[in-house]
Design an enzyme around this catalytic site. Structure first.
Site, PDB file in Angstrom:
ATOM      1  N   ASN A   9       0.877  -1.172   0.000  1.00 20.04           N
ATOM      2  CA  ASN A   9       0.000   0.000   0.000  1.00 20.04           C
ATOM      3  C   ASN A   9       0.911   1.218   0.000  1.00 20.04           C
ATOM      4  OD1 ASN A   9      -1.770   2.063   0.465  1.00 20.04           O
ATOM      5  ND2 ASN A   9      -2.326   1.432   2.549  1.00 20.04           N
ATOM      6  N   LYS A  11       0.138   4.268  -0.236  1.00 25.51           N
ATOM      7  CA  LYS A  11      -0.465   5.458   0.393  1.00 25.51           C
ATOM      8  C   LYS A  11      -0.215   6.678  -0.494  1.00 25.51           C
ATOM      9  CE  LYS A  11      -0.072   3.169   4.808  1.00 25.51           C
ATOM     10  NZ  LYS A  11      -0.011   3.269   6.274  1.00 25.51           N
ATOM     11  N   GLU A 167      -5.314  -4.734  10.369  1.00 25.90           N
ATOM     12  CA  GLU A 167      -4.271  -3.748  10.633  1.00 25.90           C
ATOM     13  C   GLU A 167      -4.572  -3.030  11.940  1.00 25.90           C
ATOM     14  OE1 GLU A 167      -2.319  -2.668   6.594  1.00 25.90           O
ATOM     15  OE2 GLU A 167      -3.873  -1.206   7.031  1.00 25.90           O
ATOM     16  N   SER A 213       3.615  -2.106  10.415  1.00 19.36           N
ATOM     17  CA  SER A 213       5.066  -2.209  10.659  1.00 19.36           C
ATOM     18  C   SER A 213       5.614  -3.595  10.319  1.00 19.36           C
ATOM     19  CB  SER A 213       5.401  -1.821  12.105  1.00 19.36           C
ATOM     20  OG  SER A 213       4.997  -0.490  12.356  1.00 19.36           O
TER      21      SER A 213
END
Ligand code: 13P
Length: 251
Positions: A9, A11, A167, A213
């Site tokens: 991802n 972002k 997540e 993370s």
């Protein structure tokens, strides 16, 4: 059986040129390499068409990071699922915690977005996860359960097309990963929630990814857990070598 998947991802990162270069680099490094998972990169809308031109669909799947809950029309600035599909994309991230938190996306909207994605042949990567306060006050299982249940008006055929990403919000971009045990516990809960509604076979076939993370160093331990079927990767997906390092956790 369910698939192992590593999805990036990106972002709101990379210019178009940087994004194309990164996608090209990942594709080149994966070419001719055997891997034991599917790989998807989810990129900004502006990058989809150009990234699609430099990746090999048999090596890397392509996804968007969001889509509109509306089919088309007077929604200035929005991007529909059919527009995403028309770029060559196959996946779309929905309900990321950043969308829920900063853009107020709620369960009702997310169901509508999921329906749009499915109607246009896109595979939703549907994100769920609790915030730190919910982890600390012990309500995290109920919170995540209700986020998954938001999709339970879908038919079994439709739900079977969805990838879930767990997540924990407190682990996103913080360097603080959920332990492999915490991830496994939640993934098993999610699978159990799905089983109660749609039955064991469908639940067993649902890929549930961990995000927060995740790095080459912790991916092997996380992915070794029986209910962790891969990862949705933020920061570490922005460098080809760390993204590949996570993919290699499945070797
Ligand atoms: P990080 O890997 O940067 O923590 O981000 C996770 C994430 O939000 C992926 O969607």
């Amino acid at each position: 059986m369910r698939k192992n998947i590593v999805a990036g991802n990106w972002k709101m990162n990379t210019t178009l040129q940087e994004g194309v270069e990164l996608a090209n680099e990942i594709n080149t490094l994966l070419e001719g390499k055997s891997k034991n998972c599917e790989v998807v990169i989810c990129v900004p809308f502006t990058h989809l068409t150009s990234v699609n031109a430099v990746i090999e669909p048999s090596i890397i799947g392509l996804g968007a990071e969001n889509c509109s809950e509306h089919e088309s029309g007077a929604y200035t600035g929005e991007v529909s699922a059919s527009m995403v599909k028309s770029t060559g994309a196959t996946h779309v991230i929905l309900g990321h915690s950043e969308r829920r938190q900063y853009f107020g996306e709620n369960n009702e909207q997310l169901l509508a977005k999921t329906k749009q994605a499915l109607a246009n042949g896109l595979t939703p990567i549907f994100c769920v996860g609790e915030v730190l306060e919910e982890r600390e006050n012990g309500t995290y299982n109920d919170v995540v359960r209700s986020q998954v249940e938001a999709l339970f008006s879908l038919s079994a055929d439709d739900f079977a097309k969805i990838i879930i990403a767990y997540e924990p919000v407190w682990a996103i971009g913080t360097g603080k990963t959920a332990t492999a045990e915490q991830a496994q516990d939640m993934h098993a809960n999610i699978r159990h929630t799905i089983e109660e509604k749609y039955g064991k076979e469908l639940a067993d076939n649902t890929s549930i990814l961990y995000g927060g993370s995740c790095k080459p160093g912790n991916a092997p331990e996380l992915f070794a857990k029986p209910d962790v079927d891969g990862g949705l990767i933020g920061g570490a997906a922005l460098k080809a070598d760390s993204f590949i390092g996570i993919i290699e956790a499945f070797n």
